[in-house]
Design an enzyme around this catalytic site. Sequence first.
Site, PDB file in Angstrom:
ATOM      1  N   MET A   1      67.698  41.646   0.750  1.00 34.76           N
ATOM      2  CA  MET A   1      67.736  42.792   1.418  1.00 34.76           C
ATOM      3  C   MET A   1      67.701  44.221   0.046  1.00 34.76           C
ATOM      4  O   MET A   1      66.627  45.166   0.375  1.00 34.76           O
ATOM      5  CB  MET A   1      68.356  43.317   1.881  1.00 34.76           C
ATOM      6  CG  MET A   1      68.268  43.368   3.605  1.00 34.76           C
ATOM      7  SD  MET A   1      66.810  43.922   4.720  1.00 34.76           S
ATOM      8  CE  MET A   1      66.224  42.788   4.327  1.00 34.76           C
ATOM      9  N   HIS A   2      67.115  44.178  -1.046  1.00 33.18           N
ATOM     10  CA  HIS A   2      67.285  44.815  -2.181  1.00 33.18           C
ATOM     11  C   HIS A   2      68.159  45.916  -2.421  1.00 33.18           C
ATOM     12  O   HIS A   2      68.132  46.976  -3.000  1.00 33.18           O
ATOM     13  CB  HIS A   2      65.984  44.694  -3.376  1.00 33.18           C
ATOM     14  CG  HIS A   2      65.565  43.656  -2.573  1.00 33.18           C
ATOM     15  ND1 HIS A   2      64.556  43.058  -1.075  1.00 33.18           N
ATOM     16  CD2 HIS A   2      65.286  42.534  -3.199  1.00 33.18           C
ATOM     17  CE1 HIS A   2      64.010  42.353  -1.611  1.00 33.18           C
ATOM     18  NE2 HIS A   2      64.384  41.871  -3.205  1.00 33.18           N
ATOM     19  N   CYS A   3      69.420  45.520  -1.318  1.00 34.25           N
ATOM     20  CA  CYS A   3      70.100  46.919  -1.282  1.00 34.25           C
ATOM     21  C   CYS A   3      69.598  48.081  -1.119  1.00 34.25           C
ATOM     22  O   CYS A   3      69.201  49.311  -0.853  1.00 34.25           O
ATOM     23  CB  CYS A   3      70.974  47.657  -2.213  1.00 34.25           C
ATOM     24  SG  CYS A   3      72.284  45.819  -3.131  1.00 34.25           S
ATOM     25  N   THR A   4      68.221  48.427  -0.262  1.00 31.69           N
ATOM     26  CA  THR A   4      67.618  49.272   0.213  1.00 31.69           C
ATOM     27  C   THR A   4      66.597  49.085   1.628  1.00 31.69           C
ATOM     28  O   THR A   4      65.947  48.900   2.352  1.00 31.69           O
ATOM     29  CB  THR A   4      66.500  49.467  -1.317  1.00 31.69           C
ATOM     30  OG1 THR A   4      65.612  50.646  -1.052  1.00 31.69           O
ATOM     31  CG2 THR A   4      65.630  48.319  -1.380  1.00 31.69           C
TER      32      THR A   4
ATOM     33  N   ASN B   1      70.245  51.277  -1.530  1.00 33.09           N
ATOM     34  CA  ASN B   1      71.946  52.175  -0.514  1.00 33.09           C
ATOM     35  C   ASN B   1      73.047  52.763  -1.028  1.00 33.09           C
ATOM     36  O   ASN B   1      74.327  53.617  -0.894  1.00 33.09           O
ATOM     37  CB  ASN B   1      72.897  51.005  -0.564  1.00 33.09           C
ATOM     38  CG  ASN B   1      72.466  49.737   1.158  1.00 33.09           C
ATOM     39  OD1 ASN B   1      71.718  50.326   1.156  1.00 33.09           O
ATOM     40  ND2 ASN B   1      72.112  48.656   1.038  1.00 33.09           N
TER      41      ASN B   1
END
Length: 396
Positions: A349-352, A111
Amino acid sequence: MNVQKSVTGTSEDIVYLDHAATSWPKPPAVLEAVHYALAHESANPGRGSHRMAVQASRTLLKARQQLARLLDVRNPVDIAFTANTTVALNMAIFGYVRAGDHVVATMTEHNSVWRPLEALKRSMGVEVTYVPVNAKGQLELHEVEQAFTARTRLLICNHSSNLLGSILPVAELAQLAHRHGARILLDIAQSAGHIPVKLQEWEIDMAAFPGHKGLLGPQGTGGLYIAPDLDLTPWLYGGTGSQSEEANQPSVRPDRYEPGTPNTPGIAGLAAGVQYVLQQGIEAIAAHEQQLVIRLINGLSDINGLRILGPAAGEPRTGIVSFVMEQQDPAQIAFILDRQYGIAVRAGMHCTPLAHRIAGTLATGAVRTSVGYGTTEQHIDHLLEAVQFIQRTANV
């Protein structure tokens, strides 16, 4: 070469498998360096001529020199310190991309790349093409090349996906970008300190890195490498201790990109972390983590109803192994691992989200495990036993 396992932590019972977020525990030398800097070097580097200020400046120079050695950078002043990879990526993107430009990125981006690019689309009419990858996180170079246009100014890619662990052919991607008259920005958040990084050899134009992951430094540290022939428009202005009579930011590096008082204690700890990595040897660290990853993937493959994301065992990948289980909420799995087994992993979501879309896990998220320099085979086996038990009890 054996990778040293001597670590110092505050919770000896934790099996820490969240190194992709932040490495822990830190080598003792990192803690000592931070404490020493706070006690003896708490002055503003580059601002004064008294002995404490001079020593603080030397601490920053030492850190730059260590990073240049590890990352294959010819001139240490081409490394600007930032608070983290996110700041470094924003500095590069907003400092280089102009209105009406076209940018190529991949579907494995964090992100910290996706959101700035989407903001530029809205505010400056920048066009962005996201090149797809397969379910393992691997891409085809010809598809990347097809994405270029006459207005393409920048190619952005991460060296390794923070969800899939896949490794992109960044040297070939740099050559491709340069053939089209574009620059390349590399996100090495998941590779720096874990696998060899050769920015000079690969002809990388910009590279953003964290200090708190594989480089074993404190949180709040990181940096951006900027090729010597490349000038970024500063996105932050202020005092630098140099050319103070000028209204413009100084042209000299690294001052141009480092206004304000730096995090000297954190950078001192970062220097100690990088020194530790250099002493152990990046090849030894990579081999150690690859051995653990193969053990982990082979063990997870024996569990029914579990799907592993990313490359198969033995294929190029970093120490990240994510998975999903049928009819199981990843957040619940991570909660059970923590509360019942003392195992720290990351779920969600692991910012991805782009990578989750590729993996087919956008609606559910995934459980991410990630090994580090202090991870042992016993840690892996403990995790495997716990996941096996969770799977068995869920099907009763």
